[in-house]
Design a protein around this motif. Structure first.
Motif: not given
Length: 157
Positions: A75-87, A143-153
């Motif tokens: 998930q893109a981290h709520p409150g951050q501004q850049g998008k997250i690319a997955i590949g 997209e923006i350095a330092g932003e963090t997506p939220v990941i659960t596995a």
């Protein structure tokens, strides 16, 4: 209700408890990759904000060594501004725009004004509940350095 519907309706911390109780009553054989394991206990193997800043170009695999899961949620981290690319690994060697080699982009809900404050979420799950999703094959790039997506596995162990 099948397992896929179960996870689509119940996402988050409660999903592990609900899914584990459903799985305990089922017996099926493991048909995943060699080295993977499958049991009846759903355990969290990766959770929380995911930092990619120490990797070249900010592109990082979910794990550095093969680790198999049955369910992955990014998930893109709520409150951050850049998008997250997955590949895949093509993102790590991409020249130019890394997002061009991604198969999905997640957009954050930076001001909380839409969708009850939730940001875009991507979910991948094994329909047979085998540990066949290799986390080392999934790459993430904020997209923006330092932003963090939220990941659960989750993995069946």
């Amino acid at each position: 209700m099948n397992r896929r519907e179960l996870f689509q309706k119940v996402l988050g911390a409660g999903a592990a408890v609900v899914a584990a109780s459903v799985l305990r009553g089922q017996n099926s054989s493991f048909s995943g990759p060699a080295g993977g394991s499958r049991g009846s206990q759903l355990v969290t193997i990766l959770t929380g904000p995911f930092d990619t800043s120490s990797y070249p170009n900010g592109v990082r695999p979910l794990t550095d060594t093969p680790q198999f899961a049955t369910y992955v949620r990014i998930q893109a981290h709520p409150g951050q501004q850049g998008k997250i690319a997955i590949g895949n690994s093509g993102m790590a060697s991409a020249t130019g725009n890394i997002a061009d080699s991604a198969f999905i982009e997640l957009w954050p809900n930076w001001d909380g004004s839409v969708d009850n404050g939730r940001s875009d979420t991507w979910v991948l799950s094994d329909p047979d509940w085998n540990n066949t999703i290799n986390l080392a094959d999934l790459y993430v790039w904020p997209e923006i350095a330092g932003e963090t997506p939220v990941i659960t596995a989750f993995q069946l162990a």
